[in-house]
Write a protein that holds these residues in place. Structure first.
Motif, PDB file in Angstrom:
ATOM      1  N   LEU A 107      35.840  33.365  35.155  1.00 35.05           N
ATOM      2  CA  LEU A 107      36.243  34.426  34.238  1.00 35.05           C
ATOM      3  C   LEU A 107      36.315  35.764  34.964  1.00 35.05           C
ATOM      4  O   LEU A 107      37.231  36.560  34.730  1.00 35.05           O
ATOM      5  CB  LEU A 107      35.267  34.505  33.066  1.00 35.05           C
ATOM      6  N   GLU A 108      35.365  36.027  35.835  1.00 36.05           N
ATOM      7  CA  GLU A 108      35.375  37.277  36.598  1.00 36.05           C
ATOM      8  C   GLU A 108      36.604  37.366  37.497  1.00 36.05           C
ATOM      9  O   GLU A 108      37.267  38.410  37.556  1.00 36.05           O
ATOM     10  CB  GLU A 108      34.107  37.403  37.444  1.00 36.05           C
ATOM     11  N   ALA A 109      36.912  36.286  38.196  1.00 35.82           N
ATOM     12  CA  ALA A 109      38.043  36.298  39.122  1.00 35.82           C
ATOM     13  C   ALA A 109      39.366  36.491  38.393  1.00 35.82           C
ATOM     14  O   ALA A 109      40.247  37.224  38.865  1.00 35.82           O
ATOM     15  CB  ALA A 109      38.072  34.996  39.930  1.00 35.82           C
ATOM     16  N   VAL A 110      39.522  35.838  37.254  1.00 35.41           N
ATOM     17  CA  VAL A 110      40.775  35.963  36.502  1.00 35.41           C
ATOM     18  C   VAL A 110      40.910  37.375  35.944  1.00 35.41           C
ATOM     19  O   VAL A 110      41.940  38.042  36.133  1.00 35.41           O
ATOM     20  CB  VAL A 110      40.838  34.930  35.361  1.00 35.41           C
ATOM     21  N   ALA A 111      39.875  37.861  35.266  1.00 36.83           N
ATOM     22  CA  ALA A 111      39.954  39.172  34.619  1.00 36.83           C
ATOM     23  C   ALA A 111      40.102  40.294  35.633  1.00 36.83           C
ATOM     24  O   ALA A 111      40.882  41.233  35.427  1.00 36.83           O
ATOM     25  CB  ALA A 111      38.715  39.402  33.757  1.00 36.83           C
ATOM     26  N   ALA A 112      39.357  40.221  36.729  1.00 43.37           N
ATOM     27  CA  ALA A 112      39.413  41.295  37.730  1.00 43.37           C
ATOM     28  C   ALA A 112      40.819  41.473  38.262  1.00 43.37           C
ATOM     29  O   ALA A 112      41.273  42.600  38.514  1.00 43.37           O
ATOM     30  CB  ALA A 112      38.443  41.001  38.872  1.00 43.37           C
ATOM     31  N   ASN A 113      41.543  40.388  38.429  1.00 48.50           N
ATOM     32  CA  ASN A 113      42.880  40.484  39.006  1.00 48.50           C
ATOM     33  C   ASN A 113      43.972  40.770  37.987  1.00 48.50           C
ATOM     34  O   ASN A 113      45.117  41.036  38.375  1.00 48.50           O
ATOM     35  CB  ASN A 113      43.184  39.225  39.808  1.00 48.50           C
ATOM     36  N   LEU A 114      43.632  40.756  36.710  1.00 51.31           N
ATOM     37  CA  LEU A 114      44.575  41.288  35.730  1.00 51.31           C
ATOM     38  C   LEU A 114      44.742  42.793  35.928  1.00 51.31           C
ATOM     39  O   LEU A 114      45.729  43.387  35.488  1.00 51.31           O
ATOM     40  CB  LEU A 114      44.102  40.986  34.308  1.00 51.31           C
ATOM     41  N   SER A 115      43.777  43.412  36.619  1.00 50.31           N
ATOM     42  CA  SER A 115      43.892  44.835  36.936  1.00 50.31           C
ATOM     43  C   SER A 115      45.132  45.140  37.760  1.00 50.31           C
ATOM     44  O   SER A 115      45.634  46.278  37.743  1.00 50.31           O
ATOM     45  CB  SER A 115      42.651  45.300  37.713  1.00 50.31           C
ATOM     46  N   ILE A 116      45.636  44.159  38.489  1.00 52.97           N
ATOM     47  CA  ILE A 116      46.847  44.365  39.292  1.00 52.97           C
ATOM     48  C   ILE A 116      47.993  44.821  38.407  1.00 52.97           C
ATOM     49  O   ILE A 116      48.840  45.623  38.818  1.00 52.97           O
ATOM     50  CB  ILE A 116      47.209  43.067  40.040  1.00 52.97           C
ATOM     51  N   LEU A 117      48.028  44.329  37.162  1.00 59.82           N
ATOM     52  CA  LEU A 117      49.107  44.684  36.249  1.00 59.82           C
ATOM     53  C   LEU A 117      49.008  46.131  35.783  1.00 59.82           C
ATOM     54  O   LEU A 117      49.973  46.676  35.241  1.00 59.82           O
ATOM     55  CB  LEU A 117      49.103  43.747  35.039  1.00 59.82           C
TER      56      LEU A 117
END
Length: 873
Positions: free
Chosen positions: A405-415
């Motif tokens: 969950l951390e890895a997925v959510a953290a990289n939504l920041s790219i958007l």
């Protein structure tokens, strides 16, 4: 690349002596960060102590720019001018003053990170906001897109939470692309007495354009701070010949008792800041009107708190920068616009035709200025927050491992980062990542964006716009695709660059994916002639002898060519052929010749390219259509041959191959096929699994101290762990292996991890994920900025594939079918997002269920591990 005058200006004047230096001259109160080892950071939990060191949480819209809230509550990375500005930390802060309390005036931030005091750009002049009292303790918790900073101090009885956010609503691309941010300061009175406080939000006009000067403070045009209801607008007007100077940033509130000071005290040296702090400290609330020469402005809000009372003050942020100086690539007829004089010399007006020659953001097509943005933001704030909160609640309503969950959510920041742009017609365009003062590697590079899985599920329409650009705009009549595209999006003058084998073939698989996600057959049929042309070009270019494998030199994501058949690019070929055949059947085209190639390719890859443990490369440079590696190298990046290298080539063949190596991307094409819904066991699954296990066993290093990496070691080094791009466990490493082979890239780590998970190797996949996120735990890297060639690197959005790797959850809109292939047992809940809605799905005692939380998802059938089952009602 583009007119960089504005970036050079910004770079040269980041001294800020006349503005920010005042606070470094005051007493350095609580300057240093909290001591190391205060507590251990656990995945998907709060950051505190040493783990707060590098935290910077982005807020902003898709393609609209961003600013970051750091772990201590300060603001940085302010990049609202259509381009990255990574070290832009302007003089902007909030403060509170509690009447009658000794030392009751504090900046609403925690301790300053120690690395900022010496070593940050321009700190030789001491020019930072460090020298005034601030809160003793800080921590940050995130539930994307919400980041909350918690502040405590023993000297004042007020506990503070700052929540920063911006809209993020899957399926609603427009509201998720707004140039806005929300700041909510919540105050709790922990005493048994009523407290009278003054909250303030203060900012210099950081929208001004500074001209180069030794000491800074020299601005072009007039200083301008404009009036608005319960707030102020920081403005830079258009300047003759430079329309891209124009920019507005609004800061306002909805508090009825708000007092606005539109003009800080005007004086020399540090006078304005000295007076500002005195006002804060004494709870003075001046209300100076708009006046020429104003350098900064403040919002003052009286706050009364009864014992144990909690109160929230909202600060709204909105910005509007309609033009840019960004123009990428050479176009055709429309490039004549670039030769038009942008402005008539001496005037401040610009023709719309001339302005459109450069990139202009999507939001400019919807809002004419920042006042319109602000009105929309204020009027829809609660609704957008509720919808974004619904996404947050739904996403985190999951039984999946916390590191995932951390890895997925953290990289939504790219958007939310400047990596992503969205032009006026709504089409998406992306850099690969962000340099400090500009984008890195332009043009939605197909072989990098192959890895990114988030957008196709969360905002499918935006992802389809990428396919439309690839197959319509970036492809010529012969089927050749430029793997990077122009900005503004438009056809190239020539197609002289090598096509990217992995990028172009990956696009065919993604066409299939987008069709199945959208269910839009008309969209497929519209682009189908170009898809067919692309497939035929790939065959003619890389498999002209119809062997079923790619033999001719194949440009790829490592910025070089692989010579001869190899598992990586041939896997892409077979995946693309499989997708192409399926789409051919849908549109009624005969695909017999492609089926023949597919069968030949399967046999060749499973026999000649499999060494019994993993898939390899058969380096080949003779008997090809391209006869001379030396000449061919001149079209690639950094691969021309010196005299010494020519001697090596005579013995080994072309530079930059992997040969007998165990390549982490060795079955990347098969992963992309699987995650795109092409579940055909294209290659013997036991061999694919064997390759992935070899990658895990040979390339994952839990301690890189003894690993020699003369390349870019900052991604992972020393005692850190990571997955190497390649290893040569059986020997045979070339003298010059392909570039980056010694490095560690998070985008590759996640795709290998999710592929392992889909094969049932859950713990091995999770181990890789844990090593990534341990590197990004906040101590030396920002948890919300996984970088590669630049910050917020697009490849890292492969992390979204972890959800599918663990659960096998996938929705097919064509057949209206939900698929579940769980690797985490018979009882779990996960997140699902589709073209029309999002929700939770999973298994209860082995029975499938779905709970739609937003929009709708029409399901006629459900398969669990390939067995049809009825959904739980």
């Amino acid at each position: 690349m583009f007119n960089s005058s504005i970036h050079l200006v910004i770079k040269k004047v980041r001294i800020y002596l006349t503005g920010v230096l005042i606070f470094s001259s005051l007493i350095m109160s609580r300057v240093y960060a909290q001591p190391e080892g205060v507590n251990e950071h656990k995945f998907n939990s709060t950051y505190s102590g040493e783990y707060l060191n590098r935290v910077a949480f982005p807020i902003g819209g898709i393609g609209a720019g961003m600013l970051c809230i750091e772990g201590n509550g300060s603001f940085s990375h302010v990049s609202v001018r259509n381009t990255p500005d990574i070290f832009n930390a302007p003089f902007m802060f909030a403060a509170i003053s509690v009447k009658g309390v000794k030392n009751g005036a504090k900046i609403l931030e925690g301790p300053v990170q120690s690395w900022k005091i010496f070593g940050d750009p321009w700190t030789g002049n001491g020019s930072k906001l460090f020298g005034c009292p601030r809160f003793e303790k800080a921590s940050l918790s995130d539930r994307f897109p919400f980041g909350t900073v918690h502040l405590e101090d023993s000297q004042i009885p007020v506990e503070v939470n700052l929540t920063g956010w911006s809209p993020f609503i899957p399926t609603d691309a427009d509201n998720s692309s707004l140039p806005v941010g929300g700041l909510e300061y919540t105050f709790k009175n922990n005493s048994d007495k009523e407290l009278e406080c003054v909250f303030s939000f203060n900012s210099e006009n950081f929208m001004r354009i500074e001209a180069p000067s030794v000491w800074g403070g020299n601005y072009v045009g007039k200083d301008s701070i404009m009036q608005m209801d319960k707030g102020f607008i920081l403005e830079q007007s258009c300047f003759p010949d430079k329309p891209y100077y124009k920019g507005e940033f609004a800061i306002f509130t909805d508090e009825p008792g708000a007092i606005v000071d539109y003009c800080w005290f005007r004086g020399g040296w540090f006078d304005s800041k000295t007076v500002l702090w005195k006002n804060i400290e004494t709870c003075n609330t001046p209300s100076n009107p708009v006046s020429a020469g104003a350098t900064g402005a403040s919002l003052f809000i009286p706050v009364k708190l009864k014992p144990n009372e909690t109160r929230t003050v909202r600060v709204y942020l909105a910005w509007h920068v309609p033009h840019s100086d960004i123009r990428i690539g050479e176009g055709s007829e429309d490039d004549k616009k670039s030769k038009i004089e942008i402005c008539t010399p001496g005037s401040s007006c610009c023709s719309s035709e001339a302005l459109s020659a450069n990139y202009e953001p999507w939001y400019y097509s919807k809002f004419k200025d920042v006042r319109e943005v602000s009105n929309y933001w204020f009027g829809n704030y609660k609704k957008l927050k509720n919808k974004s909160g619904l996404f947050t609640d739904t996403f985190y309503n999951s039984d999946l491992p916390s590191e995932v969950l951390e890895a997925v959510a953290a990289n939504l920041s790219i958007l939310k980062s400047p990596t992503v742009l969205r032009q006026k017609d709504g089409k998406l365009w992306g850099w690969e990542g962000c340099f400090d003062l500009g984008g890195c590697c332009s043009g939605s590079c197909t072989h990098v964006w192959n890895y990114a899985q988030a957008i196709s599920h969360l905002f499918p329409g935006l992802e389809r716009s990428l396919r439309e650009t690839e197959f319509d705009i970036n492809q010529n009549d012969s089927g050749h695709q430029n793997f990077t595209g122009n900005l503004p999006i438009r056809p190239a003058v020539e197609h002289t660059e090598s096509a990217a084998a992995d990028g172009q073939l990956g696009g065919i698989m993604k066409m299939y994916r987008e069709w199945r996600i959208s269910g839009d057959k008309n969209w497929l049929k519209k682009l189908w002639p170009n898809v067919k042309s692309s497939m035929d070009y790939c065959i003619g270019c890389w498999d002209p002898r119809h062997t079923g494998a790619l033999e001719e030199p194949q440009h790829n994501t490592y910025d070089i060519e692989f010579w001869g058949p190899n598992g990586m690019c041939t896997g892409f070929y077979l995946g693309a052929l499989t997708a192409f055949i399926k789409m051919s059947d849908e549109v009624g085209d005969n695909s017999d010749q492609y089926k023949t190639l597919l069968e030949k390719g399967k046999r060749l890859m499973e026999s000649e390219l499999f060494n019994g443990e993993y898939f390899i490369q058969k380096v080949k440079w003779e008997g090809l259509n391209v006869h001379n590696p030396v000449e061919a190298s001149k079209k690639s990046i950094g691969t021309t041959y010196s005299a010494e290298e020519l001697e090596v080539m005579e013995k080994e063949g072309p530079k930059y191959q992997y040969g007998a190596g165990c390549l982490s991307d060795g079955v990347l094409g098969l992963w992309l096929a699987k995650i795109s819904g092409i579940d055909d066991n294209i290659i013997d699954e036991s061999k694919v699994k064997s390759h992935l296990l070899a990658v895990y066993n040979n390339n994952l290093k839990l301690d890189l101290s003894n690993h020699a990496n003369p390349q870019r070691a900052g991604y992972a080094f020393g005692k850190e762990g990571g997955l190497l791009l390649c290893s040569w466990p059986n020997g045979g490493q070339p003298t010059f292996p392909f570039p980056y082979s010694n490095e560690v890239w998070t985008g590759i780590e996640y795709q290998v991890a999710s592929h392992l998970m889909s094969m049932g190797e859950i713990e091995k996949g999770l181990e890789i994920v844990r090593e990534v996120r341990k590197r990004y735990d906040g101590r030396i890297r920002n948890p919300f900025d996984e970088y590669e060639c630049g910050h917020w690197y697009a490849r890292a959005m492969s992390s979204y594939g972890l959800l599918q790797g663990l659960t096998g959850i996938r929705y097919d809109a064509v057949d209206q079918t939900l698929y579940i292939d769980s690797k985490v047992g018979d009882n779990f809940t996960s997140f699902i997002s589709t073209e029309t809605g999002f929700g939770n799905a999973g298994l209860k005692n082995g029975k499938p269920f779905i709970q739609v939380k937003y929009g709708s998802i029409d399901i006629k059938k459900c398969f669990v591990s390939n067995v049809e089952q009825s959904l739980i009602k």
